[in-house]
Motif scaffolding. Structure first.
Motif, mmCIF file in Angstrom:
data_model
loop_
_atom_site.group_PDB
_atom_site.id
_atom_site.type_symbol
_atom_site.label_atom_id
_atom_site.label_comp_id
_atom_site.label_asym_id
_atom_site.label_seq_id
_atom_site.Cartn_x
_atom_site.Cartn_y
_atom_site.Cartn_z
ATOM 1 N N VAL A 50 0.858 -1.186 0.000
ATOM 2 C CA VAL A 50 0.000 0.000 0.000
ATOM 3 C C VAL A 50 0.891 1.230 0.000
ATOM 4 O O VAL A 50 2.009 1.210 0.553
ATOM 5 C CB VAL A 50 -0.913 -0.028 1.251
ATOM 6 N N ILE A 51 0.412 2.292 -0.656
ATOM 7 C CA ILE A 51 1.076 3.580 -0.501
ATOM 8 C C ILE A 51 0.171 4.485 0.326
ATOM 9 O O ILE A 51 -1.055 4.449 0.176
ATOM 10 C CB ILE A 51 1.382 4.243 -1.858
ATOM 11 N N ILE A 52 0.764 5.235 1.243
ATOM 12 C CA ILE A 52 -0.025 6.256 1.934
ATOM 13 C C ILE A 52 0.528 7.617 1.558
ATOM 14 O O ILE A 52 1.731 7.805 1.383
ATOM 15 C CB ILE A 52 -0.044 6.053 3.475
ATOM 16 N N ILE A 53 -0.432 8.532 1.381
ATOM 17 C CA ILE A 53 -0.085 9.876 0.914
ATOM 18 C C ILE A 53 -0.695 10.883 1.876
ATOM 19 O O ILE A 53 -1.859 10.764 2.267
ATOM 20 C CB ILE A 53 -0.624 10.110 -0.514
ATOM 21 N N LYS A 54 0.133 11.833 2.264
ATOM 22 C CA LYS A 54 -0.336 12.895 3.173
ATOM 23 C C LYS A 54 -0.555 14.151 2.352
ATOM 24 O O LYS A 54 0.305 14.535 1.560
ATOM 25 C CB LYS A 54 0.734 13.145 4.245
ATOM 26 N N MET A 55 -1.722 14.775 2.558
ATOM 27 C CA MET A 55 -2.014 15.983 1.790
ATOM 28 C C MET A 55 -2.308 17.143 2.714
ATOM 29 O O MET A 55 -2.563 16.969 3.908
ATOM 30 C CB MET A 55 -3.215 15.746 0.876
ATOM 31 N N GLU A 56 -2.295 18.338 2.116
ATOM 32 C CA GLU A 56 -2.711 19.525 2.861
ATOM 33 C C GLU A 56 -4.203 19.435 3.142
ATOM 34 O O GLU A 56 -4.940 18.823 2.368
ATOM 35 C CB GLU A 56 -2.448 20.785 2.020
ATOM 36 N N PRO A 57 -4.657 20.041 4.227
ATOM 37 C CA PRO A 57 -6.100 20.019 4.498
ATOM 38 C C PRO A 57 -6.874 20.582 3.306
ATOM 39 O O PRO A 57 -6.469 21.578 2.707
ATOM 40 C CB PRO A 57 -6.254 20.917 5.730
ATOM 41 N N GLY A 58 -7.959 19.912 2.942
ATOM 42 C CA GLY A 58 -8.814 20.395 1.863
ATOM 43 C C GLY A 58 -8.427 19.891 0.492
ATOM 44 O O GLY A 58 -9.180 20.019 -0.466
ATOM 45 N N GLN A 59 -7.233 19.310 0.397
ATOM 46 C CA GLN A 59 -6.822 18.836 -0.940
ATOM 47 C C GLN A 59 -7.496 17.522 -1.305
ATOM 48 O O GLN A 59 -7.731 17.248 -2.477
ATOM 49 C CB GLN A 59 -5.307 18.661 -0.996
ATOM 50 N N LEU A 60 -7.751 16.700 -0.306
ATOM 51 C CA LEU A 60 -8.374 15.398 -0.596
ATOM 52 C C LEU A 60 -9.844 15.606 -0.926
ATOM 53 O O LEU A 60 -10.593 16.198 -0.146
ATOM 54 C CB LEU A 60 -8.236 14.482 0.614
ATOM 55 N N LYS A 61 -10.252 15.153 -2.112
ATOM 56 C CA LYS A 61 -11.647 15.305 -2.526
ATOM 57 C C LYS A 61 -12.171 13.947 -2.983
ATOM 58 O O LYS A 61 -12.630 13.775 -4.104
ATOM 59 C CB LYS A 61 -11.746 16.315 -3.668
ATOM 60 N N ILE A 62 -12.064 12.968 -2.098
ATOM 61 C CA ILE A 62 -12.443 11.617 -2.507
ATOM 62 C C ILE A 62 -13.958 11.503 -2.527
ATOM 63 O O ILE A 62 -14.624 11.744 -1.518
ATOM 64 C CB ILE A 62 -11.826 10.579 -1.556
ATOM 65 N N PRO A 63 -14.525 11.153 -3.681
ATOM 66 C CA PRO A 63 -15.977 11.010 -3.750
ATOM 67 C C PRO A 63 -16.416 9.716 -3.063
ATOM 68 O O PRO A 63 -15.619 8.784 -2.910
ATOM 69 C CB PRO A 63 -16.242 10.943 -5.247
ATOM 70 N N THR A 64 -17.645 9.694 -2.629
ATOM 71 C CA THR A 64 -18.200 8.437 -2.131
ATOM 72 C C THR A 64 -18.656 7.645 -3.345
ATOM 73 O O THR A 64 -19.532 8.068 -4.081
ATOM 74 C CB THR A 64 -19.377 8.704 -1.201
#
Lengths: 371, 574
Positions: A253-267
């Motif tokens: 698995v890869i884990i990625i850390k983003m700035e707050p608000g950058q992640l926009k994963i849809p349901t």
């Protein structure tokens, strides 16, 4: 066929090619082979077929010296090869192991190359400049057999077929065929135990509720606070499986850390055609702007190991499938047909990153039973 | 050219005695003499197959050496060998023993590198040899079988090479095996089973190196040896083709006898090939397996590239769009199936059926022992170049990441362009090649008619200037002129004398065959010059298949020499 030989009496002065690419033909004219007719009983040639000596003995003598020099050089190079083999130590007893190997390789290889090339060049000089030049012609015999021979052959086959009774006894013929076919199939059957049947093993990985994510290499569990540099990507593996390649081939698995608000994963749910709707992507599966995706590319299974921090693209170096890390690893470009599956993660009581469950869809390349 | 001094040759007594003893037992004098005096024609392109043959022998020699030290096992060991950078690293015995061959066996690295280079040269020589055979029409009757045997060896060689570079079990080779597993999984119905049987379970398992090893060192080399023997036997039995030239006909072979000339030349060539491979193994590092470490499915090195002969498959995997179907609970991975398997199958199928397609189209059932110049078969040469471009674009795309980096081209643009170019490029290549061939034929025809330009300018009595031309010599003409067999050149009119469709063009099959025939034999047929000079356009310049005077019916309609694509031809208007 011998009537063609008449065409070949062309004097050397006429054989001056307008333009020569590659190997020029020898200077002499074409010699026909007087001893090579079709006739079985033809007498051996009275004249020699090929001349005994080079027409230019002075030049031949000079070239002979060159060839002799080359053959001597080859012999010396072979001695050098042995000397290099005996004299040059390899291994790491005296300094760097790669240097020692490359030194030995250079000496052995140079000696071998010179030994081989000198023989080759010397032999070419021998055949081209020392031996008398010659060009001869040989008749081609017709490949097809005479009609009588063909008829006799057919007769032999038919006689044999009749004697074997196979043409008259269909029972014998058919049962023999019925016996032989299974025998031919047997080798395929005995290959069955080459491996276990796939079953559903490709559908799941070892990730389950509470499995800790450990950093590949150090094998240490990780907390969100440890992984607090936005833009970074690290490879994690399920705790306790660092030495198990079959597990890692699916569960990496890869884990990625983003700035707050950058992640926009849809349901996102699967289409539900072949079963109940299952959730495939969710913001609830992330922790503290950290998202986890399968590292196994959905094209043919290479590790999708490259991550571009500014654009949040995950790239597989094998065939350049590109995934958008912001929106659930959706495919941006390339031959991969599906997003990288998302691993639901959370933190356990001690604050370490753990899986909420296994992946909700099979990881890696497409396969027939994937559905 | 008979020599005047003729001295009788005397066999030394001991040799005569030994020879007699042997002949007493094997009845060999006559047959072996025939073999010794066998004539081999000469042309530099005939050496391509020999390069492949000698690379194969060197592969066997170096391969035997490597088997003495290589451990085909995936059992895990912790490395404590000479290469201290990997000290304490967990790896397979296969990888550890490859490190040992490189660092602890004297000459081991040289053997490994020569072996790897020889494999690349082997396949490169096969590809060049195949192109030579194709473009000169050397596969035509009676040599179709040897063409198919050659294709079989090419296929086996590709698999053999892949198995070989997969065995060190380093990070690069393991990535290649992983891709192969992904391709296997994509095969409908049986894919997962094939994968589980090959790997003894889930990838990577503990089996594949040992299994690849036995296929690599026994099964495929055995098959290759058998096919090489058959290939060479047929070549000797049917006699080698020759290039067109003075004194060379369909019924003879002009060249040098096997003993002693050809034997020495080909022996020298073995040493050349070995010498050049040794140079490569010495100075051109190949597959430094210690740099990337052992295989793990977790990691990959950027810029992973297969050996060149897998490049076209790698490229087709890279450019093919991501199409998959999910139907009835099953997944069909077109994105893997088509680029990896269908295209491979397509390429080899086209190559395999080509001699028979050409035979059907031209209606040419005669023997061919003199090769064609590529220009004299414009359609075939065009198809061949289309294939080269098709293969070449995919092959280049196999390195699209490196091309993108070094030429500063955006990677996605490159791939998008290749997706179209792989279809458009071959069409353009076909058309251009065909036109070039026809243009070269026209030049040959002009040369035969008007002679060769000498570059000497003469002043005429009236003050004008003219370039002196000399007639084409018979030797030059022999290289230019090619007379197709009557079955190819017979006039095929659209209609018979009563205005009904000609027998050859009746029915769908007849029409298709007739159209293909016209297309294949289109171009100029060059007639021999009369008295060192030519008949000019009157007989040899006209039309597609009418020549030698009996093409008048059609030549009026198809006036253009080697008219363009069939669409603008007169027979379409008729």
């Amino acid at each position: 066929m011998s009537d063609n030989d008449a065409d070949l009496e062309i004097g050397p002065e006429e054989r001056r090619p307008h333009r020569v690419i590659g190997t020029p033909p020898p200077a002499a004219g074409i010699l026909t082979d007087p001893g090579r007719g079709d006739g079985e009983d033809e007498a051996p040639a009275a004249e020699p077929w090929i001349p005994a000596d080079n027409p230019d003995p002075v030049s031949a003598k000079n070239w002979e010296r060159v060839a002799a020099l080359l053959f001597t050089l080859s012999a010396l190079a072979s001695v050098g090869f042995v000397a290099a083999y005996v004299g040059l130590e390899i291994g790491n007893k005296n300094g760097d192991v790669v240097d020692a190997t490359l030194r030995s390789n250079l000496a052995l290889g140079t000696a071998l190359s010179v030994a081989m090339l000198a023989i080759g060049i010397g032999m070419v000089i021998w055949v081209r400049y020392i031996m008398p030049p010659v060009e001869v012609s040989e008749a081609r015999h017709p490949l097809a057999s005479d009609p009588e021979d063909r008829a006799a052959f057919a007769e032999t086959i038919l006689e044999g077929a009749a004697a074997s009774q196979l043409t008259k006894r269909p029972l014998l013929r058919r049962t023999l065929l019925a016996a032989v076919l299974p025998v031919a199939a047997a080798p395929l059957i005995v290959l069955r135990d080459l491996g276990p049947l796939p079953g559903t093993s490709l559908r799941s990985t070892v990730w389950k509720k509470g499995t800790r994510l450990t950093v590949y290499g150090s094998n240490q569990p990780i907390t969100p606070a440890d992984f607090n540099s936005p833009g970074a990507m690290i490879t994690v593996i399920p705790e306790g499986y660092a030495d198990n390649d079959e597990v890692l081939a699916k569960a990496t698995v890869i884990i990625i850390k983003m700035e707050p608000g950058q992640l926009k994963i849809p349901t996102r749910y699967n289409d539900g055609v072949n079963g109940p709707h299952t959730l495939l992507n969710s913001m609830n599966w992330t922790v503290d702007n950290i998202v986890a995706y399968s590292k196994i590319c959905t094209h043919v299974g290479c590790p999708a190991a490259l991550y571009e921090q500014t654009t949040h693209k995950i790239l597989c170096p094998c065939h350049q499938s590109t995934f958008d890390a912001e929106t659930g690893a959706t495919v941006l470009f390339g031959p991969a047909p599906r997003p990288l599956p998302q691993l639901p993660i959370t933190v356990d009581a001690e604050g370490y990153l753990v899986a909420q469950s296994d992946f909700q869809e099979p990881v890696g390349p497409s396969f027939w039973e994937r559905g | 050219m008979s020599t005047t001094q003729h001295r009788p040759l005397q066999m030394p007594k001991p040799l005569a005695k030994q020879g007699g003893e042997l002949d007493d037992r094997f009845h060999a004098a006559k047959g072996v003499r025939t073999l010794l005096r066998k004539v081999f024609p000469d042309h530099w392109t005939f050496l391509l197959g020999e390069i492949a043959l000698y690379s194969f022998i060197i592969l066997i020699l170096t391969g035997i050496f490597l088997t003495l030290f290589f451990q085909p096992s995936m059992s895990e060991v912790v490395y404590h060998g000479s290469y201290t950078k990997l000290d304490g690293v967990r790896m397979s015995q296969a990888y550890a023993s490859t490190l040992n061959i490189s660092f602890d066996v004297r000459g081991g690295l040289l053997m490994r590198q020569i072996h790897h280079w020889a494999a690349d040269v082997f396949l490169a020589a096969i590809i060049c040899h195949l192109l030579r055979i194709f473009f000169t029409g050397a596969y035509r009757k009676p040599r179709e079988t040897n063409w198919l045997i050659g294709l079989g060896m090419f296929t086996l060689g590709i698999f053999e090479g892949f198995l070989g570079y997969s065995m060190p079990d380093d990070l690069l080779s393991g990535t290649g095996v992983r891709i192969a597993e992904g391709v296997l999984l994509g095969i409908p119905v049986v894919g997962t089973y094939l994968s589980f049987f090959l790997f003894g379970g889930q990838f990577p398992g503990n089996e594949f190196v040992a299994r690849f090893y036995i296929i690599h060192v026994l099964l495929i080399p055995g098959l290759l040896l058998a096919l090489v023997s058959a290939h060479l036997f047929l070549m000797v039995h049917q006699k080698h083709t020759q290039m067109p030239g003075a004194g060379r006909t369909n019924n003879n072979v002009v060249g040098q006898p096997m003993y002693p000339y050809f034997a020495i030349k080909t022996g020298a060539f073995f040493f050349f090939v070995f010498g050049v491979l040794a140079l490569l193994g010495t100075f051109a590092q190949i597959n430094p397996i210690w740099q990337v470490g052992p295989y793990t499915p977790v990691a990959i090195s950027a810029g992973s590239q297969p050996d060149f002969y897998m490049g076209f498959l790698e490229g087709s995997l890279r450019i093919f769009p991501n199409w998959t179907w999910d139907i009835g609970g099953h997944t069909i991975a077109w994105n893997v199936l088509i680029p990896a398997l269908v295209i491979l199958g397509f390429l080899f199928t086209v190559l395999g059926v080509w001699p028979f397609v050409e035979r059907w189209a031209t209606g040419d059932k005669s023997y061919h022992n003199v090769n064609q110049k590529p220009r004299n078969a414009p359609t075939r040469t065009g198809v061949g170049m289309a294939g080269v471009v098709f293969y070449g674009i995919m092959w280049l795309e196999g390195a699209n990441d490196l091309i993108a980096v070094h030429l500063q081209i955006p990677l996605y643009t490159l791939t998008e362009v290749a997706r179209y170019a792989v279809f458009i490029g071959p069409v353009i290549a076909f058309w251009i090649t065909r036109r070039i061939c026809i243009g070269l034929q026209r030049r040959d025809a002009a040369m035969l008619e008007h002679g060769v330009e000498t570059g000497i300018i003469q002043q005429l009595p009236n003050g004008g200037f003219a370039e002196a031309e000399r007639p084409v010599t018979p030797e030059e003409a022999a290289e230019l002129i090619e007379l197709p067999p009557p079955s190819v050149t017979e006039v095929r009119s659209d209609t018979d004398e009563n205005g009904l469709p000609a027998p050859a063009r009746r029915g769908l099959a007849g029409r298709v065959q007739a159209r293909a025939h016209d297309y294949f034999v289109e171009g100029i047929s060059l007639a021999p010059p009369a008295n060192g000079h030519t008949n000019g356009h009157g007989t040899n310049g006209h039309g597609t298949n009418g020549h030698n005077g009996h093409g008048e019916v059609e030549s009026g309609e198809r006036a253009a020499i080697g008219s363009g694509p069939s669409g603008d031809r007169a027979d379409d208007e008729a």
